[in-house]
Design a protein around this motif. Structure first.
Motif, PDB file in Angstrom:
ATOM      1  N   GLU A   1      -8.911  -5.721  10.922  1.00  0.00           N
ATOM      2  CA  GLU A   1      -9.812  -6.800  10.521  1.00  0.00           C
ATOM      3  C   GLU A   1      -9.073  -8.122  10.335  1.00  0.00           C
ATOM      4  O   GLU A   1      -9.687  -9.124   9.949  1.00  0.00           O
ATOM      5  CB  GLU A   1     -10.515  -6.413   9.223  1.00  0.00           C
ATOM      6  CG  GLU A   1     -11.456  -5.209   9.380  1.00  0.00           C
ATOM      7  CD  GLU A   1     -11.879  -4.641   8.039  1.00  0.00           C
ATOM      8  OE1 GLU A   1     -11.422  -5.165   6.994  1.00  0.00           O
ATOM      9  OE2 GLU A   1     -12.660  -3.661   8.033  1.00  0.00           O
ATOM     10  N   GLY A   2      -7.760  -8.117  10.604  1.00  0.00           N
ATOM     11  CA  GLY A   2      -6.986  -9.349  10.487  1.00  0.00           C
ATOM     12  C   GLY A   2      -6.521  -9.663   9.084  1.00  0.00           C
ATOM     13  O   GLY A   2      -6.156 -10.805   8.784  1.00  0.00           O
ATOM     14  N   ARG A   3      -6.487  -8.652   8.209  1.00  0.00           N
ATOM     15  CA  ARG A   3      -6.026  -8.834   6.834  1.00  0.00           C
ATOM     16  C   ARG A   3      -4.776  -7.989   6.592  1.00  0.00           C
ATOM     17  O   ARG A   3      -4.628  -6.924   7.181  1.00  0.00           O
ATOM     18  CB  ARG A   3      -7.129  -8.453   5.841  1.00  0.00           C
ATOM     19  CG  ARG A   3      -8.376  -9.327   5.947  1.00  0.00           C
ATOM     20  CD  ARG A   3      -9.437  -8.937   4.926  1.00  0.00           C
ATOM     21  NE  ARG A   3     -10.022  -7.637   5.211  1.00  0.00           N
ATOM     22  CZ  ARG A   3      -9.860  -6.551   4.470  1.00  0.00           C
ATOM     23  NH1 ARG A   3      -9.061  -6.586   3.396  1.00  0.00           N
ATOM     24  NH2 ARG A   3     -10.440  -5.414   4.782  1.00  0.00           N
ATOM     25  N   PHE A   4      -3.905  -8.468   5.713  1.00  0.00           N
ATOM     26  CA  PHE A   4      -2.603  -7.804   5.551  1.00  0.00           C
ATOM     27  C   PHE A   4      -2.215  -7.596   4.084  1.00  0.00           C
ATOM     28  O   PHE A   4      -1.044  -7.456   3.756  1.00  0.00           O
ATOM     29  CB  PHE A   4      -1.517  -8.626   6.270  1.00  0.00           C
ATOM     30  CG  PHE A   4      -1.837  -8.893   7.703  1.00  0.00           C
ATOM     31  CD1 PHE A   4      -1.599  -7.936   8.673  1.00  0.00           C
ATOM     32  CD2 PHE A   4      -2.426 -10.094   8.082  1.00  0.00           C
ATOM     33  CE1 PHE A   4      -1.926  -8.169   9.999  1.00  0.00           C
ATOM     34  CE2 PHE A   4      -2.754 -10.342   9.413  1.00  0.00           C
ATOM     35  CZ  PHE A   4      -2.506  -9.375  10.372  1.00  0.00           C
ATOM     36  N   GLY A   5      -3.214  -7.548   3.219  1.00  0.00           N
ATOM     37  CA  GLY A   5      -2.935  -7.357   1.806  1.00  0.00           C
ATOM     38  C   GLY A   5      -2.244  -6.051   1.489  1.00  0.00           C
ATOM     39  O   GLY A   5      -1.565  -5.932   0.465  1.00  0.00           O
ATOM     40  N   PHE A   6      -2.388  -5.079   2.382  1.00  0.00           N
ATOM     41  CA  PHE A   6      -1.786  -3.765   2.128  1.00  0.00           C
ATOM     42  C   PHE A   6      -0.270  -3.809   2.038  1.00  0.00           C
ATOM     43  O   PHE A   6       0.346  -2.902   1.467  1.00  0.00           O
ATOM     44  CB  PHE A   6      -2.214  -2.766   3.209  1.00  0.00           C
ATOM     45  CG  PHE A   6      -1.766  -3.107   4.596  1.00  0.00           C
ATOM     46  CD1 PHE A   6      -0.544  -2.664   5.088  1.00  0.00           C
ATOM     47  CD2 PHE A   6      -2.569  -3.888   5.427  1.00  0.00           C
ATOM     48  CE1 PHE A   6      -0.127  -2.981   6.360  1.00  0.00           C
ATOM     49  CE2 PHE A   6      -2.164  -4.203   6.716  1.00  0.00           C
ATOM     50  CZ  PHE A   6      -0.934  -3.757   7.188  1.00  0.00           C
ATOM     51  N   VAL A   7       0.361  -4.865   2.577  1.00  0.00           N
ATOM     52  CA  VAL A   7       1.830  -4.904   2.550  1.00  0.00           C
ATOM     53  C   VAL A   7       2.352  -5.045   1.123  1.00  0.00           C
ATOM     54  O   VAL A   7       3.527  -4.755   0.857  1.00  0.00           O
ATOM     55  CB  VAL A   7       2.383  -6.031   3.446  1.00  0.00           C
ATOM     56  CG1 VAL A   7       1.943  -5.837   4.893  1.00  0.00           C
ATOM     57  CG2 VAL A   7       1.985  -7.407   2.928  1.00  0.00           C
ATOM     58  N   THR A   8       1.500  -5.489   0.200  1.00  0.00           N
ATOM     59  CA  THR A   8       1.945  -5.617  -1.192  1.00  0.00           C
ATOM     60  C   THR A   8       2.038  -4.263  -1.881  1.00  0.00           C
ATOM     61  O   THR A   8       2.573  -4.167  -2.990  1.00  0.00           O
ATOM     62  CB  THR A   8       0.980  -6.516  -1.985  1.00  0.00           C
ATOM     63  OG1 THR A   8      -0.318  -5.896  -2.033  1.00  0.00           O
ATOM     64  CG2 THR A   8       0.849  -7.886  -1.331  1.00  0.00           C
ATOM     65  N   GLU A   9       1.514  -3.207  -1.252  1.00  0.00           N
ATOM     66  CA  GLU A   9       1.492  -1.885  -1.854  1.00  0.00           C
ATOM     67  C   GLU A   9       2.547  -0.947  -1.276  1.00  0.00           C
ATOM     68  O   GLU A   9       2.599   0.227  -1.623  1.00  0.00           O
ATOM     69  CB  GLU A   9       0.100  -1.267  -1.680  1.00  0.00           C
ATOM     70  CG  GLU A   9      -1.003  -2.102  -2.316  1.00  0.00           C
ATOM     71  CD  GLU A   9      -2.392  -1.566  -2.032  1.00  0.00           C
ATOM     72  OE1 GLU A   9      -2.490  -0.431  -1.522  1.00  0.00           O
ATOM     73  OE2 GLU A   9      -3.373  -2.270  -2.308  1.00  0.00           O
ATOM     74  N   MET A  10       3.380  -1.456  -0.382  1.00  0.00           N
ATOM     75  CA  MET A  10       4.386  -0.602   0.267  1.00  0.00           C
ATOM     76  C   MET A  10       5.465  -0.178  -0.717  1.00  0.00           C
ATOM     77  O   MET A  10       5.801  -0.913  -1.637  1.00  0.00           O
ATOM     78  CB  MET A  10       5.052  -1.344   1.430  1.00  0.00           C
ATOM     79  CG  MET A  10       4.143  -1.714   2.577  1.00  0.00           C
ATOM     80  SD  MET A  10       5.069  -2.403   3.973  1.00  0.00           S
ATOM     81  CE  MET A  10       5.818  -3.852   3.222  1.00  0.00           C
ATOM     82  N   ILE A  11       6.022   0.995  -0.482  1.00  0.00           N
ATOM     83  CA  ILE A  11       7.213   1.405  -1.215  1.00  0.00           C
ATOM     84  C   ILE A  11       8.359   0.502  -0.790  1.00  0.00           C
ATOM     85  O   ILE A  11       8.458   0.079   0.375  1.00  0.00           O
ATOM     86  CB  ILE A  11       7.551   2.891  -0.937  1.00  0.00           C
ATOM     87  CG1 ILE A  11       8.683   3.368  -1.847  1.00  0.00           C
ATOM     88  CG2 ILE A  11       7.886   3.126   0.529  1.00  0.00           C
ATOM     89  CD1 ILE A  11       8.934   4.860  -1.764  1.00  0.00           C
ATOM     90  N   SER A  12       9.232   0.171  -1.712  1.00  0.00           N
ATOM     91  CA  SER A  12      10.323  -0.750  -1.388  1.00  0.00           C
ATOM     92  C   SER A  12      11.415  -0.043  -0.588  1.00  0.00           C
ATOM     93  O   SER A  12      11.611   1.171  -0.701  1.00  0.00           O
ATOM     94  CB  SER A  12      10.928  -1.330  -2.666  1.00  0.00           C
ATOM     95  OG  SER A  12      11.655  -0.325  -3.369  1.00  0.00           O
TER      96      SER A  12
END
Length: 270
Positions: free
Chosen positions: A249-260
């Motif tokens: 959908e062209g959104r990338f908010g999920f990258v804030t939830e990645m394991i480091s």
């Protein structure tokens, strides 16, 4: 004492202590190491997790054994192998898979009475018991005898009810199974009924159960082992799809939830 002998001894001891132990289900070497890093005492393979990794509804026999070896080699923890129905109807043929799993590093093995045939999903009572008896014979004849778990699957397939499950598990106990397991138990009362009807340790899988049930409650009714089946694999895939749908959908908010990356590097080592 060989490494596998030591692992087998540790695995048996976990079933003998008064409080239940947690048996999570990784699906590859990476998830096995992550779970070991969290302090779990043993691991179990999941045939559903293997199938999910391969993009199939069901993994093949060799896929299961290869996965068992990969997870057994990934950490020093004891590993219980989910062998489905042994990939054979004949008791002797199905029991051969136990030896193969142990040769792949497992110190525990689970065999079930589900046929894999939707028309007749559960083996007849006599054949199911004969299959457990054959599995016990093979397991006890191995250089490092595994902890053998016998599974009654009828509740998952809507075949008969709890009384039939208990009858099946009691027969499996009489046939020599070390651990008894009935996936599909949903309530604490059902679990209590099973535990009180048999004399061997009982495994409860929480992937099908009321999630409000606590480990403390399970311990109070005498459950000795608590697994999760393919639930962690399904949880990971849900997270993957949620992120992929956002990306689509062209959104990338999920990258804030990645394991480091540092957390991964710490878990996996050099």
């Amino acid at each position: 004492m060989t490494d596998q002998t030591e692992r087998a001894a540790r695995f048996r001891a976990l079933h003998e202590r008064p409080e239940p132990f947690l048996l999570p289900n990784p699906w590859d070497a990476g998830t096995a190491r992550l779970l070991a890093g969290l302090g779990f005492e043993a691991l179990a393979t999941t045939s559903l997790g293997v199938a999910n990794t391969l993009g199939r509804h069901r993994a093949a026999r060799q896929d299961i054994l290869d996965n068992c070896r990969a997870i057994s080699e990934a950490t020093p923890l004891p590993v219980n192998a989910d062998l489905e129905n042994g990939y054979a109807d004949d008791p002797a043929e199905a029991a051969k898979m136990i030896a193969d799993a142990c040769a792949s590093g497992a110190v525990g093995a689970s065999v079930e009475d589900a046929t894999g045939d939707r028309r007749t999903p559960i083996y007849d009572f006599g054949l199911a018991v004969e299959r457990v008896r054959a599995a016990v014979e093979v397991a006890r004849g191995l250089p490092v005898p595994p902890v053998l778990t016998a599974r009654a699957e009828n509740l998952l397939y809507g075949v008969a009810g709890l009384d039939d499950t208990i009858r099946q598990l009691q027969a499996f106990e009489a046939a020599g199974a070390d651990v008894l397991y009935a996936p599909g138990l949903r309530t604490l009362d059902q679990m209590r009924a099973v535990v009180s009807s048999v004399g061997r340790p009982v495994n409860v899988v929480m992937g099908f159960a009321d999630p409000s049930i606590t480990l403390e409650q399970l311990g109070e009714i005498g459950v000795r082992r608590v697994s999760i089946g393919g639930a962690l694999s399904r949880l990971a895939l849900r997270s993957f799809l949620d992120g992929a749908r956002q990306m689509r959908e062209g959104r990338f908010g999920f990258v804030t939830e990645m394991i480091s990356l540092p957390e991964l590097h710490q878990a996996f080592g050099p």
